[in-house]
Scaffold this active site. Sequence first.
Site, PDB file in Angstrom:
ATOM      1  CD  GLU A 217      -2.752  -1.405   0.184  1.00 53.56           C
ATOM      2  OE1 GLU A 217      -2.919  -0.438  -0.602  1.00 53.56           O
ATOM      3  OE2 GLU A 217      -3.337  -2.484   0.043  1.00 53.56           O
ATOM      4  CB  CYS A 251      -1.291   7.000   1.900  1.00 55.29           C
ATOM      5  SG  CYS A 251      -2.709   6.013   2.423  1.00 55.29           S
TER       6      CYS A 251
END
Length: 472
Positions: A217, A251
């Site tokens: 990720e 993120c």
Amino acid sequence: MNTQDLPSSPLLAFERQRAAASNQPGPPWAVRAERLRRLQHLLLDNEASIARAIDADFGGRPAIETELAEVWPSLEEIKGALRHGRGWMKPRRVGVGKWFIPARAQVLPQPLGVVGIIVPWNYPLYLAIGPMAAALAAGNRVMVKMSELTPAFSALLQQLCAQAFTPEEVCIVTGGPEVAAEFSTLPFDHLLFTGSTAVGRKVMAAAAANLTPVTLELGGKSPAVITPDYPLAHAVQRILAGKLLNAGQTCIAPDYVLLPRDQLAAFVEAGRQEARRGYPAGLADANFCSVVNERHYARLVHELEEAVARGTRSECLFDGAARDDASHRLAPTLLVDPPADCGAMRDEIFGPLLPLVPYDRLEDAISFVNARPHPLALYWFDHDARRVDEALHRLPAGGVTVNDTLLHITQESLPFGGVGASGMGHYHGQWGFDTFSKLKPVFRQSRLNGMALFLPPYRPLMRRLLALMKRY
């Protein structure tokens, strides 16, 4: 139990968990559920201590943001696993090819064994607990490497997990980059890493030596695209809400905005009003988060100064001071039409700077996004359903929220993951359970079958049957 019971190295911890997984390879649902409930109580009983530790690590992070963006989604992952986990682990009946009827087939979810999780600093609770809940629901043992940039919270979580779990169930590992490097070389049955693309490459290379499957990720530059006729005030509100949570250290935060050229001035004014409404005390506002440390603060200041030195107009959205070097607090700042090759447009920002990139035709905006590595998130603001569908078709991204930001990550029914440079693999909800399971295919032959017809020596009847099978 206490910290004296913790293994002295990641390798010893791994060997201990691997032996336990071999001794109990498929724990029943009652065991898995009991572990999940312990994790749930760990959060509920220690929420205030968790918020204080994360606040200390950041040098100022609002407790309400920790509650909203970390505690609540972590509890949702655990509650979802408790609601559905028993069903997820049941054998899944699937069909067989018509030539094999009346045989049967099924997919049998089984634990992988020992799962490794490498956690970043920006959401240290949620990005540890979310995948941990999925791994425990799938019946695995779990090792978690915490970030050295959140030492207070890392130590607290290690202490709490040592009280709630045996080292054979859950082990929290702390330490610096050398420990992280050792951790990523362990022969896990699956390794999940959340962090930068550059470090993700190193983790994947280390895991490859053991053929360890990885879920990465990562990040990247997630665009927000405002179409020409979308209500600008609403777009600004939702983009800034997604950008200023955790001071942009997210993120999937909007990393830049593509908008019609004639709306630049209006966006700046609406952005200033929205930021001052949400944070009336500016940099001193208790609801605004600090940049995590001096190194990341200096990086952001450098990107801001570089963009300005190259002719970019900067617009501070707060009243008063634009920065506080001593407390590493940086006011949200718009960078109006920066050069495409400056740092703020080349690298993931991970802070409260927001470039505004004007376009003359919507097709130019689509081309701009597609000319860059695939983002982890895409935010498309549009009320034209046909145009939305076209954008979804043409713009690859790890995940999409239409007419808002961030919210796709909170949906248990949606997989979360990247694509290309923004990552690989998925988790959340059943997607996480499946990631941390071996979905074993099982074919059950019927007593009544024609396989004897296909044994050598190959006779004319077999050849006629094969010809028939190839036709139909």
